[in-house]
Design an enzyme around this catalytic site. Structure first.
Site, PDB file in Angstrom:
ATOM      1  CE  LYS A 199      29.984  45.497  46.776  1.00 55.77           C
ATOM      2  NZ  LYS A 199      29.104  44.333  46.483  1.00 55.77           N
ATOM      3  N   GLY A 252      34.583  41.713  37.868  1.00 54.56           N
ATOM      4  CA  GLY A 252      33.147  41.592  37.638  1.00 54.56           C
ATOM      5  C   GLY A 252      32.845  41.744  36.165  1.00 54.56           C
ATOM      6  CB  SER A 253      29.690  42.375  34.439  1.00 58.41           C
ATOM      7  OG  SER A 253      29.265  43.535  35.121  1.00 58.41           O
ATOM      8  CB  THR A 254      32.503  44.020  30.176  1.00 57.92           C
ATOM      9  OG1 THR A 254      33.474  42.968  30.132  1.00 57.92           O
ATOM     10  CG2 THR A 254      32.932  45.130  29.235  1.00 57.92           C
ATOM     11  CD  GLU A 255      25.483  45.988  32.532  1.00 58.88           C
ATOM     12  OE1 GLU A 255      25.523  44.741  32.477  1.00 58.88           O
ATOM     13  OE2 GLU A 255      24.482  46.614  32.897  1.00 58.88           O
ATOM     14  N   GLY A 257      32.343  47.330  34.949  1.00 60.20           N
ATOM     15  CA  GLY A 257      33.696  47.862  34.773  1.00 60.20           C
ATOM     16  C   GLY A 257      33.654  49.277  34.196  1.00 60.20           C
ATOM     17  CD  GLU A 274      42.136  40.468  35.920  1.00 53.26           C
ATOM     18  OE1 GLU A 274      41.675  39.924  34.895  1.00 53.26           O
ATOM     19  OE2 GLU A 274      43.336  40.680  36.093  1.00 53.26           O
ATOM     20  CB  CYS A 308      36.105  35.520  34.245  1.00 45.62           C
ATOM     21  SG  CYS A 308      37.522  35.040  35.236  1.00 45.62           S
ATOM     22  CD  GLU A 405      31.318  36.542  31.026  1.00 47.45           C
ATOM     23  OE1 GLU A 405      30.919  37.641  31.438  1.00 47.45           O
ATOM     24  OE2 GLU A 405      32.394  36.036  31.376  1.00 47.45           O
TER      25      GLU A 405
HETATM   26  P1  NAD Z   1      28.887  42.439  38.505  1.00 47.33           P
HETATM   27  O1  NAD Z   1      29.774  43.286  37.691  1.00 47.33           O
HETATM   28  O2  NAD Z   1      27.435  42.650  38.468  1.00 47.33           O
HETATM   29  O3  NAD Z   1      29.294  42.517  40.054  1.00 47.33           O
HETATM   30  C1  NAD Z   1      30.606  42.414  40.499  1.00 47.33           C
HETATM   31  C2  NAD Z   1      30.781  43.261  41.745  1.00 47.33           C
HETATM   32  O4  NAD Z   1      30.553  44.619  41.427  1.00 47.33           O
HETATM   33  C3  NAD Z   1      29.826  42.927  42.891  1.00 47.33           C
HETATM   34  O5  NAD Z   1      30.518  43.058  44.113  1.00 47.33           O
HETATM   35  C4  NAD Z   1      28.769  44.018  42.762  1.00 47.33           C
HETATM   36  O6  NAD Z   1      28.140  44.309  43.981  1.00 47.33           O
HETATM   37  C5  NAD Z   1      29.621  45.187  42.314  1.00 47.33           C
HETATM   38  N1  NAD Z   1      28.898  46.245  41.597  1.00 47.33           N
HETATM   39  C6  NAD Z   1      27.769  46.145  40.847  1.00 47.33           C
HETATM   40  N2  NAD Z   1      27.415  47.351  40.369  1.00 47.33           N
HETATM   41  C7  NAD Z   1      28.337  48.238  40.804  1.00 47.33           C
HETATM   42  C8  NAD Z   1      28.539  49.629  40.631  1.00 47.33           C
HETATM   43  N3  NAD Z   1      27.698  50.359  39.912  1.00 47.33           N
HETATM   44  N4  NAD Z   1      29.610  50.203  41.205  1.00 47.33           N
HETATM   45  C9  NAD Z   1      30.480  49.485  41.928  1.00 47.33           C
HETATM   46  N5  NAD Z   1      30.347  48.159  42.150  1.00 47.33           N
HETATM   47  C10 NAD Z   1      29.289  47.537  41.588  1.00 47.33           C
HETATM   48  O7  NAD Z   1      29.313  41.008  38.053  1.00 47.33           O
HETATM   49  P2  NAD Z   1      28.687  39.641  38.464  1.00 47.33           P
HETATM   50  O8  NAD Z   1      27.509  39.403  37.611  1.00 47.33           O
HETATM   51  O9  NAD Z   1      28.519  39.596  39.932  1.00 47.33           O
HETATM   52  O10 NAD Z   1      29.892  38.666  38.097  1.00 47.33           O
HETATM   53  C11 NAD Z   1      30.002  38.045  36.885  1.00 47.33           C
HETATM   54  C12 NAD Z   1      30.955  38.779  35.960  1.00 47.33           C
HETATM   55  O11 NAD Z   1      32.250  38.892  36.535  1.00 47.33           O
HETATM   56  C13 NAD Z   1      31.172  38.049  34.671  1.00 47.33           C
HETATM   57  O12 NAD Z   1      31.094  38.929  33.589  1.00 47.33           O
HETATM   58  C14 NAD Z   1      32.580  37.471  34.781  1.00 47.33           C
HETATM   59  O13 NAD Z   1      33.236  37.231  33.597  1.00 47.33           O
HETATM   60  C15 NAD Z   1      33.264  38.500  35.610  1.00 47.33           C
HETATM   61  N6  NAD Z   1      34.384  37.885  36.316  1.00 47.33           N
HETATM   62  C16 NAD Z   1      35.649  38.151  35.888  1.00 47.33           C
HETATM   63  C17 NAD Z   1      36.740  37.560  36.511  1.00 47.33           C
HETATM   64  C18 NAD Z   1      38.138  37.845  36.051  1.00 47.33           C
HETATM   65  O14 NAD Z   1      39.079  37.617  36.777  1.00 47.33           O
HETATM   66  N7  NAD Z   1      38.336  38.342  34.856  1.00 47.33           N
HETATM   67  C19 NAD Z   1      36.546  36.717  37.593  1.00 47.33           C
HETATM   68  C20 NAD Z   1      35.242  36.466  38.008  1.00 47.33           C
HETATM   69  C21 NAD Z   1      34.165  37.069  37.359  1.00 47.33           C
END
Ligand code: NAD
Ligand code: MG
Length: 502
Positions: A199, A252-255, A257, A274, A308, A405
């Site tokens: 996704k 993605g984001s910690t939230e 996660g 991650e 990130c 962040e």
């Molecule tokens: P996000 O967590 O909002 O979204 C990431 C993904 O999760 C997207 O595909 C989104 O559609 C999906 N998503 C959102 N809500 C969801 C849910 N309830 N259930 C399942 N999937 C859901 O993050 P973002 O704002 O798009 O990305 C930025 C964040 O990602 C930053 O915090 C960054 O540090 C982190 N990031 C980490 C790494 C790493 O390797 N550690 C790499 C890139 C980004």
């Protein structure tokens, strides 16, 4: 009469124009399909907020179809294929990414706003490289033979382990490195024999869709990789909760996660995460200061700060503090902020209006809390989502701009004197993804590296990522490691087999 095309538009090849002339569909069971609902959503160019194309909007039913296709493919030709043949396919994926690199780079720049120059130099070649590195693993997934003691007749028993695929992997990724993050998930998942439902982030679906074509052309059997586009709270959430998924790999984001972990509870699927970071970058006064200044600027401003592992908290020993602040500020003020397709652009826009508002909100909170922008601090221009590269000083440890962040081109700077203090200051965070240290004293560098609570430590360098190097977070930056041999544990189950020789 239409006006003459700009340089930016001229660099769009017919392949890209063609790709954008059709709506993006899901890839399910080898077929390009619309959503069950028939609904779609738009993806935008953040340089001018123009729509690029429509994208199929996946929801529960589409995720369900994709998971069934992935489950079915687990028992198909993919499972029977020799490791060497699986290797060849993965290597071919790398070759095809390289062959179509210009299409990938332009689509990535248009969709995410990242400078085309960096998409060409970093995102696309690294994605190809990831598949090639992982192509080496299928033939090397060995188990062990293990001596047995805890029985009356140990000699009668022969025990060994084998590594098996986890099964159906759900991969959910962010928008900051769209193709590269897809490669980070797919290449190890496929090398270890799993099938996948990916996704992509709703802001940046294009290069994942093109990767779907490449996977098919490389010979990945139907259903082994399925790609469902859509929003996080619908498609992403449905994938994370699906009982037919054996593992979720999330970036993605910690939230979010945390939400993934809750959603995975039902069938206790495996989860690797991650997540975000607020990585410290520490400059000692005995460092090569010019290199450290350039390194500190690169640590935060690469990819508009949407990384990130960005070095977003800069700590400078007091003797060289003024010089470093001045140097980083000078680089920040000289960076070319502009349209992602312009070859001179070094900083593109934030990926979305939402991300722009988030970054501007942090800049405002910094102002209110008493931080001072030596350079930058504002939105740039009115069209698109550009932010001035920003250096914030007069910061204190409890400020939001220091703790949270920002995910934009904003670095906070503070000074320190005592090396013992700096370890405490650097580790004063909920995150633990990465850290940097600049010094010419080798012993000090290793001493400090040992004390950082972070998954990666760069000494006199930053942003060095490689398919062979494990990467992931301490504390709230994640669970598990990606890349290198370490990633194999995340995508395999170990089976122990014990034979009674009789
Ligand atoms: P996000 O967590 O909002 O979204 C990431 C993904 O999760 C997207 O595909 C989104 O559609 C999906 N998503 C959102 N809500 C969801 C849910 N309830 N259930 C399942 N999937 C859901 O993050 P973002 O704002 O798009 O990305 C930025 C964040 O990602 C930053 O915090 C960054 O540090 C982190 N990031 C980490 C790494 C790493 O390797 N550690 C790499 C890139 C980004
Ligand atoms: Mg977009």
């Amino acid at each position: 009469m239409t006006s003459a095309p700009t340089t930016a538009v001229q660099s769009i090849s017919s392949g890209v124009t063609d790709f954008l002339s059709r709506p993006v569909q899901h890839l399910i069971g080898g077929a390009s399909v619309a959503s069950a609902s028939g609904e779609s959503f738009a993806t935008f160019n953040p340089c001018d907020s123009n729509e690029l194309t429509q994208v199929a909007m996946g929801e529960t039913e589409d995720i369900d179809r994709a998971v069934r296709a992935a489950r079915q493919a687990l028992g198909g030709p993919w499972a029977k294929m020799s490791p060497s043949d699986r290797s060849k396919i993965l290597w071919r994926v790398g070759d095809l990414i390289e062959q179509r690199s210009e299409e990938f780079a332009v689509l990535e720049a248009l969709d995410s706003g990242k400078p085309l120059t960096y998409a060409r130099l970093v995102d696309i070649p690294l994605s190809a490289d990831w598949f090639r590195y992982m192509a080496g693993w299928p033939t090397k997934l060995e188990g062990t033979t293990i001596p047995v003691s805890a029985v009356a007749t140990p000699g009668n028993y022969f025990a060994y382990t084998v590594r098996e695929p986890v099964g159906v992997v759900g991969a959910v990724i962010a928008w900051n490195f769209p193709l590269l993050l897809a490669a980070w998930k797919l290449s190890p998942a496929l090398a270890t024999g799993n099938t996948v439902v990916l996704k992509p982030a709703e802001q940046t679906p294009l290069t994942a869709a093109l990767l779907g074509e490449v996977l098919r052309d490389a010979g990945v059997p139907d259903g082994v990789v399925n790609i469902v586009h859509g929003y996080g709270h619908t498609a992403g959430a449905a994938l994370a909760a699906h009982p037919g998924v054996d593992k979720i790999s999330f970036t993605g984001s910690t939230e979010v996660g945390r939400e993934i972990i809750s959603a995975a509870r039902g069938n206790l699927k495996k989860v690797t995460l991650e997540l975000g970071g607020k990585s410290p970058n520490v400059i000692f006064d005995d460092a090569d200061i010019d290199a450290a200044i350039a390194g500190a600027a690169n640590a935060i401003f690469f990819n508009q700060g949407e990384a990130c592992e960005a070095g977003s908290r800069l700590y400078v020993q007091s003797k060289v503090y003024d010089r470093v602040v001045e140097g980083v500020a000078e680089i920040a003020s000289e960076l070319n902020v502009g349209n992602s397709l312009d070859p001179d652009t070094q900083i593109g826009p934030m990926v979305s209006k939402k991300q722009l508002d988030t970054v501007l909100g942090y800049l405002e909170s910094g102002r209110v809390d008493g931080a001072r922008a030596v350079v930058g601090g504002r939105q740039k221009g009115e069209a698109g989502y550009f932010v001035e590269p920003t250096v914030l000083v007069d910061t204190t440890p409890e400020m939001k701009v220091v703790r949270e962040e920002i995910f934009g081109p904003v670095v906070t700077v503070a000074s320190f004197d005592d090396p013992d203090d700096i370890v405490r200051m650097a580790n004063d965070t909920d995150y633990g993804l990465a850290a940097g240290v600049w010094t010419s004293d080798v012993s000090k560098a290793h001493n400090i590296a040992a004390q950082f609570r972070a998954g990666t430590v760069w000494i006199n360098s930053y942003h060095i990522l490689d398919p062979a190097l494990p990467f992931g977070g301490y504390k709230q930056s994640g669970w598990g490691r990606e890349h290198g041999a370490a990633v194999l544990d995340a995508y395999t189950e170990t089976k122990t087999v014990i034979l009674n020789k009789g």
